[in-house]
Design a protein around this motif. Sequence first.
Motif, PDB file in Angstrom:
ATOM      1  N   UNK A 305      33.652  13.200   6.031  1.00  0.00           N
ATOM      2  CA  UNK A 305      32.455  14.046   5.922  1.00  0.00           C
ATOM      3  C   UNK A 305      31.414  13.518   4.950  1.00  0.00           C
ATOM      4  N   UNK A 306      31.848  12.729   3.976  1.00  0.00           N
ATOM      5  CA  UNK A 306      30.872  12.185   3.032  1.00  0.00           C
ATOM      6  C   UNK A 306      29.955  11.170   3.723  1.00  0.00           C
ATOM      7  N   UNK A 307      30.481  10.478   4.736  1.00  0.00           N
ATOM      8  CA  UNK A 307      29.676   9.478   5.442  1.00  0.00           C
ATOM      9  C   UNK A 307      29.162   9.985   6.795  1.00  0.00           C
ATOM     10  N   UNK A 308      29.897  10.936   7.375  1.00  0.00           N
ATOM     11  CA  UNK A 308      29.468  11.545   8.637  1.00  0.00           C
ATOM     12  C   UNK A 308      29.424  13.067   8.459  1.00  0.00           C
TER      13      UNK A 308
END
Length: 382
Positions: A305-308
């Motif tokens: 979730x941090x990247x997507x």
Amino acid sequence: MGLSLLLPLGLAALAALLIPLLLHLHRRQEQQATLFAALRWIRGPAKPRRRIQLEQWPLLLLRLVLLALLALLLAQPQWRGAATRDGEWVVVAPGVDAAQARAQLALPRAQWRWLLPQFPALDNAAHGAAEAQASASLLRELDSELAPSARLHVIVPGTLHGLDGGEIALSRAVDWQVIAQAPGALSALPAPRLRISLRGADVPARIYLQAAVKAWNQIEPERFPLTEEAPEAALDANTALVFWLAGEPSPALLRWVEAGGTALLDAPQLADAEVIARDSDAAPLLLAKAHGNGRLLSFSKPLDPAQLPLLLDATFPQTLRSALLPPQLVPDWAFAAHLPPREGAARGTPAARPLAPPLILLAALAFLAERALSLYYRRRRA
């Protein structure tokens, strides 16, 4: 209403009409003059102007008619006439028992037909076991061919097949009769299931894919069974989609994809791939690349979730489903009780009917008459 030609260039064959005309004009020049010696010193009168006279003109006329018919056949004529079917019509969809249909409506003088191409008579019971064929289109066709004053009754089973995804809109009011089916008959139409195999189940990113598939099954219950399997487990034709979370794809997976499968990789591993899905910020989300007869897909970034951030968004399941699965086919069946035809649509044009059969018969008769007359003239000359 009128005559139309599918191949107007076929009328160019009418130029062949010159052939019998030239032949008949040539034959009259075959006469030879006989000279008498006693008349050689008598000065003859002025010769009158020569007029064109056709010999055996009935035979010439038949030959011209025959060639004209053949040229018209080459042009493939079609006739669009006004609707001539009148009275009261009852059409019965396949799947309904003929005796039960007649007991449903007491209309002995009506035209009883099957809802099949050419609308065969209901007396032919063999058509009752046939599969439904374009029921919606057949109803529109019959509506266009019936006279505006004709009354139409339609008897259908509980589930009507042969639909085209839209409502049935006709130009007239229809008496829509639904025959009740036996209990449990409506559940005999299972939706096609698409099995999904999740490989590499010990990866934390699996929870996002599992949640997406769970959301799919909430809309279409049990449509997408998800099984967690080891990466080395065998792949078969019953698997529609593979979620590969085990790193580099194995040779067995690549062979399965090459045969027509679809595999989703968890990290960007595809070179020269095209973007097939983007997130809300228009950033690439999913990449795809053809591999044989199948497709390899991968996320543009690791499943984190941090990247997507889209992984935590409510639209992620639908975005993923639209990219992975083909668009849904147009439904070809529905519950007949929910599908009564709508009245007030524009009346369609009656279907064109080919004129080839009667023209072939006329050409055959003209040919026989031409041969008989030609033989008659030949014998009389002899």
